[in-house]
Design a protein around this motif. Structure first.
Motif: not given
Length: 499
Positions: A329-338
């Motif tokens: 989650k934490e990393i996903g917020y830094r590299y979000p999907m379009e």
């Protein structure tokens, strides 16, 4: 110029390798690895069926255009010429080979990697038997004709013995016989077979693990007359290092969850966060597969039982699902999907009632609403269909995330122990790397964006802005919904009390 070869590379010198399933996720990585690291080999033969109007040759050309083959093009482009492709299919007798192609395979092959399988966990039993069980028998029948066969490596799954509390590196007996099931699938009609499938599968959760277990029995029964070996990877995740970090080309397993949650499509999942995650990076699994024939050739005495390798992560490297999810989650917020459907903030629970309510409100309701809007606009509807696939996939996957798994992997660990320094660099399986788990998860998230969603790193600023807007919209909607619910509840209570 003479090139010094490591012991494993020396073993593969002038060898001919035959691979089924080379177009799959693991198959592509195996093909690339053999061509890159075992560059002294003579030939790699693969079979491939035509698909969507494309010939096997066209599919191979397209495969070579993938990013994972770039380092071969840059450093060893001549190796691509060592690949021979024949039209073939494991659902056909003799794998669809005949004449000169069959003769070439049987007279030259030294090592077989049988990787072709249907990975549809929710697939029907007839298809699973045809691919995973009958397909294995057909591959074995071809291998019996190979005059120089040194090793036949059958790719199974670490989860095929799910009735065992601890899964050791051995083949477990089962009341059902492979031959009986193959005969049953041949003469019984699909409707009747589907009706009795739930009773046949017990205690297996799906046709995939069931058919894979029976395929292991079939392979074991050939051990007296053939050099067969069984390899069982756990859930295969994106690459850690090679051919490129984070490489993945399918939505199976954790990657599908990561992408689905990142897009805001998956809003609820049944996972017991206390249990350890069972994943292995694809390059670790493939490096193990490459070393297995070498180790088998070094044995002074043939083992009494068929060799089995549980290709799983070392116990000290495993993390609880809860830790993995929070990191993701934490990393996903830094590299979000379009262009996500909604803000990625799903719910993880072990309560089935809570999960089902979430699915109804946040999976099905938005899906029907979006399809209704598309209908009004005269556009093609797709969200309900997508949610159907997600629902089936989650139901199957949750069997693996709601229970603990214990594997013994001494044989797989021994592969790393026997390698010298040169081979450790070439075939990395180091369970104590300098890179941390968060660094690996970060490469998985970025790999999912780049290789699955085709989202360039240049799009990150735009994706982060979209995420902020989605966050504001999500919190605004939740505030309005909770506020309206409180106001309605207050009004109801006030009327009941006569206030």
């Amino acid at each position: 110029m003479t090139v010094d070869l490591s012991p494993v590379q020396e073993y593969y010198k002038d060898k001919t390798i035959f691979i089924t399933g080379a177009s799959g996720f693991m198959g592509k990585v195996l093909l690339e690895k053999l061509l890159y690291s075992c560059h002294s080999l003579k030939e790699v033969i693969i079979i491939c069926r035509p698909k969507r109007g494309k010939t096997p040759e066209t599919r191979l050309e397209e495969m070579f255009k993938l990013p994972i083959f770039q380092r071969i093009k840059d450093e060893r482009p001549h190796m691509l010429k060592k690949v021979t492709i024949y039209q073939g299919d494991v659902t056909f007798d003799l794998l669809g080979l005949s004449g000169d192609s069959l003769k070439h395979v049987t007279e030259n092959t030294n090592i077989v990697f049988h990787m072709a399988a249907t990975l549809k966990l929710e697939g029907n039993l007839r298809d699973a038997v045809d691919m995973n069980l009958l397909g294995t028998r057909r591959a074995l029948n071809v291998a019996k004709q190979m005059k120089q066969l040194e090793a036949f490596i059958h790719l199974s799954t670490a989860f095929c013995n799910c009735d065992q509390e601890v899964m050791y590196e051995k083949v477990y007996d089962f009341p059902h016989k492979p031959e009986d099931l193959m005969r049953l699938a041949e003469w019984m009609d699909v409707k009747t077979l589907d009706a009795i499938t739930p009773d046949l599968l017990k205690p297996h959760p799906n046709t995939y693990t069931y058919s894979k277990r029976l395929a292991e029995l079939l392979v074991r029964d050939h051990y007296e007359s053939m050099p067969v070996i069984i390899a069982r990877p756990s859930i295969v995740s994106p690459s850690a290092y090679e051919p490129v970090p984070g490489w993945v080309d399918n939505l199976n397993g954790p990657t599908g969850l990561m992408v689905g949650a990142g897009k805001g499509v998956i809003r609820s999942m049944l996972i017991d966060t206390r249990y350890l995650s069972e994943v292995i990076p694809v390059d670790y699994a493939i490096n193990g597969l490459c070393v297995i024939p070498y180790q088998f050739a070094q044995l002074r005495e043939r083992p009494a039982e068929v060799p089995v390798y549980n290709i799983t992560c070392a116990d000290h490297r495993k993390m609880q699902w809860g830790e993995v999810i929070e990191m993701s989650k934490e990393i996903g917020y830094r590299y979000p999907m379009e262009a996500g459907l909604w803000y990625p903030d799903g719910c993880i629970t072990t309560n089935k009632l809570h999960h089902n309510i979430n699915v109804a409100l946040f999976h099905w309701l938005p899906a029907y609403f979006i399809d209704f809007i598309l209908l009004l606009l005269g556009q093609k509807r797709f969200m309900v269909r997508v949610q159907n696939r997600i629902s089936v996939g989650l139901e199957v996957l949750q069997f693996f995330t709601m229970r603990a798994w214990y594997f013994k992997s001494e044989a797989y660990s021994s592969l790393w122990d026997m390698l010298n320094e040169a081979d450790r660099k070439n075939f990395n399986m180091d369970m104590d790397p300098e890179e941390t788990v968060p660094m690996y998860i970060e490469s998985c998230v970025q790999g999912g964006r780049q290789y699955l969603m085709k989202e360039s790193p240049d799009s990150l600023p735009r994706a982060r802005l979209q995420l902020k807007l989605m966050y504001i919209l999500d919190r605004t909607c939740k505030t309005l919904i909770v506020g309206s619910l409180c106001y309605w509840t207050y009004g109801l209570v006030a009327r009941l009390l006569g206030v």
